[in-house]
Scaffold this motif. Structure first.
Motif, PDB file in Angstrom:
ATOM      1  N   SER A  74       0.857  -1.291  -0.043  1.00  0.00           N
ATOM      2  CA  SER A  74       0.006   0.115  -0.086  1.00  0.00           C
ATOM      3  C   SER A  74       0.729   1.279  -0.106  1.00  0.00           C
ATOM      4  O   SER A  74       0.585   2.389  -0.530  1.00  0.00           O
ATOM      5  CB  SER A  74      -0.966  -0.076   1.364  1.00  0.00           C
ATOM      6  N   ASP A  75       2.244   1.240   0.628  1.00  0.00           N
ATOM      7  CA  ASP A  75       2.730   2.417   0.700  1.00  0.00           C
ATOM      8  C   ASP A  75       3.885   2.294  -0.233  1.00  0.00           C
ATOM      9  O   ASP A  75       4.809   3.341  -0.145  1.00  0.00           O
ATOM     10  CB  ASP A  75       3.395   2.573   2.001  1.00  0.00           C
ATOM     11  N   ASP A  76       3.882   1.620  -1.421  1.00  0.00           N
ATOM     12  CA  ASP A  76       4.974   1.460  -2.315  1.00  0.00           C
ATOM     13  C   ASP A  76       5.090   2.620  -3.142  1.00  0.00           C
ATOM     14  O   ASP A  76       3.803   3.337  -3.505  1.00  0.00           O
ATOM     15  CB  ASP A  76       4.893   0.353  -3.222  1.00  0.00           C
ATOM     16  N   CYS A  77       6.218   3.175  -3.605  1.00  0.00           N
ATOM     17  CA  CYS A  77       6.211   4.163  -4.716  1.00  0.00           C
ATOM     18  C   CYS A  77       6.141   3.619  -6.062  1.00  0.00           C
ATOM     19  O   CYS A  77       7.001   2.631  -6.548  1.00  0.00           O
ATOM     20  CB  CYS A  77       7.412   4.994  -4.644  1.00  0.00           C
ATOM     21  N   GLY A 100      -7.128   4.786  -2.787  1.00  0.00           N
ATOM     22  CA  GLY A 100      -6.152   5.426  -1.569  1.00  0.00           C
ATOM     23  C   GLY A 100      -4.688   5.216  -1.808  1.00  0.00           C
ATOM     24  O   GLY A 100      -4.166   5.726  -0.606  1.00  0.00           O
ATOM     25  N   HIS A 101      -4.039   4.753  -2.892  1.00  0.00           N
ATOM     26  CA  HIS A 101      -2.641   4.773  -3.071  1.00  0.00           C
ATOM     27  C   HIS A 101      -2.300   6.072  -3.358  1.00  0.00           C
ATOM     28  O   HIS A 101      -2.956   6.868  -3.910  1.00  0.00           O
ATOM     29  CB  HIS A 101      -2.368   3.825  -4.197  1.00  0.00           C
ATOM     30  N   GLU A 102      -1.101   6.538  -2.708  1.00  0.00           N
ATOM     31  CA  GLU A 102      -0.859   7.877  -2.704  1.00  0.00           C
ATOM     32  C   GLU A 102       0.707   8.312  -3.523  1.00  0.00           C
ATOM     33  O   GLU A 102       0.641   9.427  -3.924  1.00  0.00           O
ATOM     34  CB  GLU A 102      -0.586   8.638  -1.348  1.00  0.00           C
ATOM     35  N   ASP A 103       1.610   7.424  -3.365  1.00  0.00           N
ATOM     36  CA  ASP A 103       2.841   7.597  -4.016  1.00  0.00           C
ATOM     37  C   ASP A 103       2.658   7.065  -5.409  1.00  0.00           C
ATOM     38  O   ASP A 103       3.248   5.916  -5.837  1.00  0.00           O
ATOM     39  CB  ASP A 103       3.792   6.988  -3.068  1.00  0.00           C
ATOM     40  N   LEU A 104       2.341   7.887  -6.687  1.00  0.00           N
ATOM     41  CA  LEU A 104       2.003   7.450  -7.591  1.00  0.00           C
ATOM     42  C   LEU A 104       2.744   8.150  -8.895  1.00  0.00           C
ATOM     43  O   LEU A 104       2.617   9.553  -8.607  1.00  0.00           O
ATOM     44  CB  LEU A 104       0.526   7.444  -7.839  1.00  0.00           C
ATOM     45  N   HIS A 105       3.439   7.840  -9.959  1.00  0.00           N
ATOM     46  CA  HIS A 105       4.042   8.363 -10.979  1.00  0.00           C
ATOM     47  C   HIS A 105       3.737   7.686 -12.475  1.00  0.00           C
ATOM     48  O   HIS A 105       3.685   6.446 -12.433  1.00  0.00           O
ATOM     49  CB  HIS A 105       5.439   8.485 -10.666  1.00  0.00           C
ATOM     50  N   LEU A 106       3.617   8.615 -13.359  1.00  0.00           N
ATOM     51  CA  LEU A 106       3.901   8.312 -14.555  1.00  0.00           C
ATOM     52  C   LEU A 106       5.010   8.390 -15.395  1.00  0.00           C
ATOM     53  O   LEU A 106       5.961   9.244 -14.976  1.00  0.00           O
ATOM     54  CB  LEU A 106       2.812   8.947 -15.375  1.00  0.00           C
ATOM     55  N   LEU A 107       5.645   7.272 -16.034  1.00  0.00           N
ATOM     56  CA  LEU A 107       6.829   7.374 -16.688  1.00  0.00           C
ATOM     57  C   LEU A 107       6.604   8.192 -17.869  1.00  0.00           C
ATOM     58  O   LEU A 107       5.832   7.916 -18.665  1.00  0.00           O
ATOM     59  CB  LEU A 107       7.208   5.727 -17.072  1.00  0.00           C
ATOM     60  N   ASN A 108       7.299   9.285 -17.785  1.00  0.00           N
ATOM     61  CA  ASN A 108       7.347  10.109 -19.123  1.00  0.00           C
ATOM     62  C   ASN A 108       8.065   9.594 -20.191  1.00  0.00           C
ATOM     63  O   ASN A 108       9.304   9.955 -20.417  1.00  0.00           O
ATOM     64  CB  ASN A 108       7.803  11.662 -18.930  1.00  0.00           C
ATOM     65  N   GLY A 109       7.288   9.270 -21.268  1.00  0.00           N
ATOM     66  CA  GLY A 109       7.781   8.400 -22.277  1.00  0.00           C
ATOM     67  C   GLY A 109       7.384   6.992 -21.880  1.00  0.00           C
ATOM     68  O   GLY A 109       7.806   6.690 -20.953  1.00  0.00           O
ATOM     69  N   ASP A 110       6.950   6.302 -22.700  1.00  0.00           N
ATOM     70  CA  ASP A 110       6.505   4.876 -22.530  1.00  0.00           C
ATOM     71  C   ASP A 110       7.756   3.813 -22.566  1.00  0.00           C
ATOM     72  O   ASP A 110       8.666   4.272 -22.738  1.00  0.00           O
ATOM     73  CB  ASP A 110       5.231   4.581 -23.328  1.00  0.00           C
ATOM     74  N   PHE A 111       7.380   2.665 -22.724  1.00  0.00           N
ATOM     75  CA  PHE A 111       8.209   1.668 -22.819  1.00  0.00           C
ATOM     76  C   PHE A 111       9.328   1.952 -23.866  1.00  0.00           C
ATOM     77  O   PHE A 111      10.369   1.370 -23.609  1.00  0.00           O
ATOM     78  CB  PHE A 111       7.567   0.274 -22.943  1.00  0.00           C
ATOM     79  N   SER A 112       8.695   2.358 -25.228  1.00  0.00           N
ATOM     80  CA  SER A 112       9.538   2.540 -26.393  1.00  0.00           C
ATOM     81  C   SER A 112      10.800   3.525 -25.972  1.00  0.00           C
ATOM     82  O   SER A 112      11.894   3.323 -26.562  1.00  0.00           O
ATOM     83  CB  SER A 112       8.707   2.859 -27.465  1.00  0.00           C
ATOM     84  N   ALA A 113      10.432   4.496 -25.245  1.00  0.00           N
ATOM     85  CA  ALA A 113      11.419   5.374 -24.885  1.00  0.00           C
ATOM     86  C   ALA A 113      12.416   4.758 -24.043  1.00  0.00           C
ATOM     87  O   ALA A 113      13.624   5.209 -23.910  1.00  0.00           O
ATOM     88  CB  ALA A 113      10.734   6.737 -24.256  1.00  0.00           C
TER      89      ALA A 113
END
Length: 264
Positions: A74-77, A100-113
């Motif tokens: 639950s607390d993973d980044c 309710g998960h809080e530490d969330l991020h999108l990789l800017n540029g996908d798998f191809s990048a």
């Protein structure tokens, strides 16, 4: 480690041992093409509702099972990625946020990048099942049909993130059209530079001082736009999970490009 909801591929490479990378592509892509080292696979079609009684969300029990099977705590980044400019990964992140998960991020540029610049692997990660806890989100962007309908009579900017032809066939009264892909740089496969994003949004009247209400068809495309706006510091962004699927079912008003209305 960072408060920005969007992180670069180099940032992920530098923090790979400190985060949980989540690959939301199909299992055959994850296993056969390769993935970010240490990433776990949670395919997009597994965290979408199959029953129709949870809106488009999978339901708390199903989400918990998915996270536990992937060994996610639950607390993973979490840093999510796909190979579709981030739209499916963004949907994963918003779903996690709503549970309710809080530490969330999108990789800017996908798998191809990532694949162009960093090592990949086909090795299966060692996963130990976790004990995941769904929580009430600290602040949820979720809004319902009645809230959106009431917003039509305010100075909120209603944003349709579908393609232009879809918008022209029928959209919410007063909505502005912003194809989610307009925010993506074709070369980097990630978001355009911040100054370009801000100018593009301002041209449509989508500014940080206004309340923004997002919709599409099934809440996938608005997930990417929501993440982009969060990245830019927008604070008043509403997420209409039901989107046009629910709006049409409940007889919400629509207009086409000639301004002709439909619905009640």
């Amino acid at each position: 480690m960072t408060e920005d909801i969007v992180v670069s591929i180099d940032w992920l490479a530098d923090h790979l041992d400190e985060v949980r990378a989540v690959d939301v592509r199909d299992a055959w892509e994850f296993d056969g093409i390769g993935h970010v080292p240490g990433a776990v696979n949670v395919p997009f079609d597994r965290f979408r509702s199959e029953e129709g009684d949870e809106g488009m969300l999978p339901g708390a029990d199903r989400w918990t099972a998915l996270m536990e099977d992937a060994g996610i705590e639950s607390d993973d980044c979490l840093v999510a990625y796909d190979d579709e400019h981030g739209v499916f990964a963004a949907r994963f992140l918003v779903t996690a946020l709503l549970y309710g998960h809080e530490d969330l991020h999108l990789l800017n540029g996908d798998f191809s990048a990532w694949n162009r610049a960093h090592e990949t692997t086909t090795d299966a990660p060692a996963v130990e099942p976790s004990a995941y806890e769904v929580r009430e989100p600290t602040a949820s962007p979720l809004v319902d049909f009645e809230t959106v309908r009431a917003a039509l009579d305010t100075d909120a900017v209603i944003v349709d993130t579908r393609e232009a032809w879809e918008y022209e066939e029928g959209h919410l009264p007063g909505a502005v059209q912003l194809d989610w892909r307009d925010l993506v740089d074709a070369e980097t496969r990630g978001l355009k530079p911040d100054d370009e994003l801000e100018a593009l949004l301002a041209d449509r009247g989508i500014t940080p001082d206004r309340r923004v209400v997002l919709y599409c068809n099934t809440a996938r495309r608005i997930s990417h736009t929501y993440v982009a706006l969060r990245h830019l510091g927008y604070e008043h962004v509403d997420f209409y999970e039901g989107s046009l699927t629910e709006w049409k079912e409940r007889g919400g008003p629509l207009v086409n490009e000639e301004g002709v209305g439909d619905g009640s």
